[in-house]
Motif scaffolding. Structure first.
Motif, PDB file in Angstrom:
ATOM      1  N   THR A  13      -5.757  -7.971  -0.678  1.00  0.00           N
ATOM      2  CA  THR A  13      -5.607  -6.527  -0.558  1.00  0.00           C
ATOM      3  C   THR A  13      -6.053  -6.060   0.822  1.00  0.00           C
ATOM      4  O   THR A  13      -7.109  -6.463   1.304  1.00  0.00           O
ATOM      5  CB  THR A  13      -6.446  -5.819  -1.641  1.00  0.00           C
ATOM      6  OG1 THR A  13      -5.979  -6.234  -2.927  1.00  0.00           O
ATOM      7  CG2 THR A  13      -6.326  -4.308  -1.525  1.00  0.00           C
ATOM      8  N   HIS A  14      -5.230  -5.225   1.451  1.00  0.00           N
ATOM      9  CA  HIS A  14      -5.548  -4.642   2.764  1.00  0.00           C
ATOM     10  C   HIS A  14      -5.819  -5.708   3.826  1.00  0.00           C
ATOM     11  O   HIS A  14      -6.524  -5.438   4.805  1.00  0.00           O
ATOM     12  CB  HIS A  14      -6.761  -3.705   2.666  1.00  0.00           C
ATOM     13  CG  HIS A  14      -6.495  -2.437   1.926  1.00  0.00           C
ATOM     14  ND1 HIS A  14      -7.444  -1.444   1.806  1.00  0.00           N
ATOM     15  CD2 HIS A  14      -5.399  -1.989   1.259  1.00  0.00           C
ATOM     16  CE1 HIS A  14      -6.942  -0.441   1.089  1.00  0.00           C
ATOM     17  NE2 HIS A  14      -5.706  -0.756   0.754  1.00  0.00           N
ATOM     18  N   GLN A  15      -5.264  -6.908   3.647  1.00  0.00           N
ATOM     19  CA  GLN A  15      -5.613  -8.007   4.542  1.00  0.00           C
ATOM     20  C   GLN A  15      -5.320  -7.697   6.009  1.00  0.00           C
ATOM     21  O   GLN A  15      -6.189  -7.888   6.877  1.00  0.00           O
ATOM     22  CB  GLN A  15      -4.861  -9.279   4.123  1.00  0.00           C
ATOM     23  CG  GLN A  15      -5.125 -10.464   5.051  1.00  0.00           C
ATOM     24  CD  GLN A  15      -4.534 -11.741   4.518  1.00  0.00           C
ATOM     25  OE1 GLN A  15      -4.628 -12.035   3.325  1.00  0.00           O
ATOM     26  NE2 GLN A  15      -3.903 -12.528   5.384  1.00  0.00           N
ATOM     27  N   ASP A  45      -4.753   4.468  10.576  1.00  0.00           N
ATOM     28  CA  ASP A  45      -5.526   3.939   9.442  1.00  0.00           C
ATOM     29  C   ASP A  45      -6.841   4.707   9.313  1.00  0.00           C
ATOM     30  O   ASP A  45      -7.747   4.548  10.128  1.00  0.00           O
ATOM     31  CB  ASP A  45      -5.818   2.457   9.653  1.00  0.00           C
ATOM     32  CG  ASP A  45      -6.331   1.780   8.381  1.00  0.00           C
ATOM     33  OD1 ASP A  45      -6.890   2.475   7.521  1.00  0.00           O
ATOM     34  OD2 ASP A  45      -6.156   0.556   8.262  1.00  0.00           O
ATOM     35  N   TYR A  80      -9.963   1.782   7.861  1.00  0.00           N
ATOM     36  CA  TYR A  80     -10.455   0.727   8.743  1.00  0.00           C
ATOM     37  C   TYR A  80     -10.423   1.138  10.211  1.00  0.00           C
ATOM     38  O   TYR A  80     -11.117   0.550  11.030  1.00  0.00           O
ATOM     39  CB  TYR A  80      -9.639  -0.552   8.526  1.00  0.00           C
ATOM     40  CG  TYR A  80      -9.653  -1.010   7.092  1.00  0.00           C
ATOM     41  CD1 TYR A  80     -10.698  -1.770   6.585  1.00  0.00           C
ATOM     42  CD2 TYR A  80      -8.625  -0.643   6.215  1.00  0.00           C
ATOM     43  CE1 TYR A  80     -10.720  -2.175   5.258  1.00  0.00           C
ATOM     44  CE2 TYR A  80      -8.642  -1.046   4.879  1.00  0.00           C
ATOM     45  CZ  TYR A  80      -9.694  -1.804   4.406  1.00  0.00           C
ATOM     46  OH  TYR A  80      -9.711  -2.183   3.097  1.00  0.00           O
ATOM     47  N   ARG A  89      -4.827  -4.810   7.516  1.00  0.00           N
ATOM     48  CA  ARG A  89      -5.619  -3.680   8.000  1.00  0.00           C
ATOM     49  C   ARG A  89      -7.059  -4.096   8.290  1.00  0.00           C
ATOM     50  O   ARG A  89      -7.639  -3.746   9.330  1.00  0.00           O
ATOM     51  CB  ARG A  89      -5.567  -2.544   6.972  1.00  0.00           C
ATOM     52  CG  ARG A  89      -4.170  -1.967   6.795  1.00  0.00           C
ATOM     53  CD  ARG A  89      -4.046  -1.084   5.570  1.00  0.00           C
ATOM     54  NE  ARG A  89      -4.839   0.139   5.698  1.00  0.00           N
ATOM     55  CZ  ARG A  89      -4.892   1.075   4.744  1.00  0.00           C
ATOM     56  NH1 ARG A  89      -4.221   0.919   3.613  1.00  0.00           N
ATOM     57  NH2 ARG A  89      -5.613   2.159   4.934  1.00  0.00           N
ATOM     58  N   ALA A  90      -7.656  -4.856   7.381  1.00  0.00           N
ATOM     59  CA  ALA A  90      -9.037  -5.284   7.561  1.00  0.00           C
ATOM     60  C   ALA A  90      -9.158  -6.309   8.686  1.00  0.00           C
ATOM     61  O   ALA A  90     -10.093  -6.258   9.496  1.00  0.00           O
ATOM     62  CB  ALA A  90      -9.593  -5.853   6.255  1.00  0.00           C
ATOM     63  N   TRP A 113     -10.312  -0.272  -3.731  1.00  0.00           N
ATOM     64  CA  TRP A 113      -9.880  -1.443  -2.977  1.00  0.00           C
ATOM     65  C   TRP A 113     -10.148  -1.307  -1.475  1.00  0.00           C
ATOM     66  O   TRP A 113      -9.241  -1.416  -0.658  1.00  0.00           O
ATOM     67  CB  TRP A 113      -8.397  -1.698  -3.240  1.00  0.00           C
ATOM     68  CG  TRP A 113      -8.141  -2.158  -4.635  1.00  0.00           C
ATOM     69  CD1 TRP A 113      -7.541  -1.464  -5.636  1.00  0.00           C
ATOM     70  CD2 TRP A 113      -8.496  -3.413  -5.193  1.00  0.00           C
ATOM     71  NE1 TRP A 113      -7.498  -2.211  -6.780  1.00  0.00           N
ATOM     72  CE2 TRP A 113      -8.082  -3.409  -6.541  1.00  0.00           C
ATOM     73  CE3 TRP A 113      -9.128  -4.555  -4.676  1.00  0.00           C
ATOM     74  CZ2 TRP A 113      -8.272  -4.505  -7.379  1.00  0.00           C
ATOM     75  CZ3 TRP A 113      -9.318  -5.635  -5.514  1.00  0.00           C
ATOM     76  CH2 TRP A 113      -8.886  -5.605  -6.855  1.00  0.00           C
ATOM     77  N   TRP A 114     -11.369  -1.070  -1.100  1.00  0.00           N
ATOM     78  CA  TRP A 114     -11.785  -1.117   0.304  1.00  0.00           C
ATOM     79  C   TRP A 114     -12.353  -2.502   0.536  1.00  0.00           C
ATOM     80  O   TRP A 114     -13.228  -2.958  -0.201  1.00  0.00           O
ATOM     81  CB  TRP A 114     -12.850  -0.056   0.585  1.00  0.00           C
ATOM     82  CG  TRP A 114     -12.333   1.351   0.601  1.00  0.00           C
ATOM     83  CD1 TRP A 114     -11.277   1.841  -0.105  1.00  0.00           C
ATOM     84  CD2 TRP A 114     -12.856   2.439   1.349  1.00  0.00           C
ATOM     85  NE1 TRP A 114     -11.115   3.170   0.159  1.00  0.00           N
ATOM     86  CE2 TRP A 114     -12.067   3.571   1.044  1.00  0.00           C
ATOM     87  CE3 TRP A 114     -13.916   2.558   2.252  1.00  0.00           C
ATOM     88  CZ2 TRP A 114     -12.308   4.806   1.615  1.00  0.00           C
ATOM     89  CZ3 TRP A 114     -14.149   3.793   2.817  1.00  0.00           C
ATOM     90  CH2 TRP A 114     -13.357   4.913   2.503  1.00  0.00           C
ATOM     91  N   ASP A 156       0.832  -1.199   0.000  1.00  0.00           N
ATOM     92  CA  ASP A 156       0.000   0.000   0.000  1.00  0.00           C
ATOM     93  C   ASP A 156       0.874   1.259   0.000  1.00  0.00           C
ATOM     94  O   ASP A 156       2.016   1.237   0.481  1.00  0.00           O
ATOM     95  CB  ASP A 156      -0.889   0.055   1.245  1.00  0.00           C
ATOM     96  CG  ASP A 156      -1.956  -1.021   1.261  1.00  0.00           C
ATOM     97  OD1 ASP A 156      -2.177  -1.652   0.220  1.00  0.00           O
ATOM     98  OD2 ASP A 156      -2.559  -1.207   2.340  1.00  0.00           O
ATOM     99  N   THR A 184       2.300   2.004   3.436  1.00  0.00           N
ATOM    100  CA  THR A 184       3.054   0.928   4.072  1.00  0.00           C
ATOM    101  C   THR A 184       4.515   1.042   3.664  1.00  0.00           C
ATOM    102  O   THR A 184       4.827   1.308   2.509  1.00  0.00           O
ATOM    103  CB  THR A 184       2.500  -0.444   3.658  1.00  0.00           C
ATOM    104  OG1 THR A 184       1.129  -0.526   4.023  1.00  0.00           O
ATOM    105  CG2 THR A 184       3.268  -1.571   4.326  1.00  0.00           C
ATOM    106  N   LYS A 201     -14.459  -7.028  -1.648  1.00  0.00           N
ATOM    107  CA  LYS A 201     -14.559  -5.580  -1.808  1.00  0.00           C
ATOM    108  C   LYS A 201     -15.785  -5.062  -1.065  1.00  0.00           C
ATOM    109  O   LYS A 201     -16.890  -5.600  -1.217  1.00  0.00           O
ATOM    110  CB  LYS A 201     -14.688  -5.213  -3.290  1.00  0.00           C
ATOM    111  CG  LYS A 201     -13.370  -5.134  -4.032  1.00  0.00           C
ATOM    112  CD  LYS A 201     -13.596  -4.543  -5.415  1.00  0.00           C
ATOM    113  CE  LYS A 201     -12.294  -4.404  -6.167  1.00  0.00           C
ATOM    114  NZ  LYS A 201     -12.493  -3.766  -7.498  1.00  0.00           N
TER     115      LYS A 201
END
Length: 234
Positions: free
Chosen positions: A163-165, A180, A183, A167-168, A127-128, A67, A70, A120
């Motif tokens: 994607t964003h694993q 962040d 999230y 963070r989510a 890409w949220w 990201d 990151t 998504k």
């Protein structure tokens, strides 16, 4: 308009090379700079890859993504065969990836495994990602390295590459990453994202030890560690 902190995209990547051989480069990606141009274009790390030819006729290319905000270990393939090899390693889950993050909250457990499918959240907003049983299987291991003052330093090991694993998943277990805004609902003007790709392990050659690379913490995360009295080591 170039991103904040890179007004003229005046960045020397050569000192940021952490590993170099005939197949692979691993560089220390700076926080705040996208790895490639988005749909609207703009300054990005790929624009600087000509600095990293080291005698080869073509620029290296991205083997994976990080990201924009990151920092840390980013692998590049130096030619097509190397990229194909790296692509297979990443897609098959054979690359070891270690991330360090600072989260808001103090976890009750010392670690665990997050198994929560991701999809998504809103296709119209890019890409949220959101936890969704109909999404792609996603697994992240985590362990607490230190805690205190409403924050915790956590080591995350993603076993899948969504994607964003991190963070989510962190937000899913009630530990959103410091800084962040997506999230973690960080306020405007709040802390910068505290997510760092600390290490990569790349098994490039059968029968040989994997390439093991570690990236130093960026200044903003180092400052938080210092304020908390946490010692990261080398």
């Amino acid at each position: 308009m170039p991103p904040d902190g890179f007004p003229d995209l005046d960045l020397d990547l050569v000192p940021r090379v952490l590993h170099r051989d005939g197949l692979v480069l691993v560089i220390d990606k700076p926080a705040g700079l996208p790895v490639h141009a988005g749909p609207k274009g703009g300054a990005n790390l790929e624009q600087l890859f000509s600095q990293l030819r080291f005698g080869l006729p073509r620029d290296p290319a991205l083997a994976h993504r990080l990201d924009k905000d990151t920092s840390g270990c980013l692998a590049l393939g130096r030619h097509r065969k190397a990229l194909a090899k790296l692509g297979k390693l990443f897609s098959s889950g054979r690359v070891g990836k270690t991330y360090w993050a600072v989260v808001r909250g103090e976890p009750q457990a010392e670690g665990g495994r997050i198994e929560a499918a991701l999809a998504k959240r809103d296709p119209a907003r890019g890409w949220w990602m959101a936890v969704d049983p109909a999404g792609l299987p996603s697994v992240t291991d985590w362990r607490v390295m230190a805690r205190g003052g409403g924050l915790a330093w956590i080591e995350f090991t993603p076993l899948t590459g969504r994607t964003h694993q991190i963070r989510a998943h962190a937000a899913h277990i009630g530990l959103p990453l410091l800084g962040d805004p997506i999230y973690g609902r960080e306020p405007v003007g709040g802390a910068r994202l505290h997510l760092h790709a600390r290490a990569l392990s790349l098994p490039m050659k059968q029968g040989a030890d994997p390439i093991a690379v570690t990236a130093p913490l960026p200044a903003h995360i180092s400052a938080t560690f210092a304020a908390m009295g946490w010692t990261a080591g080398s």
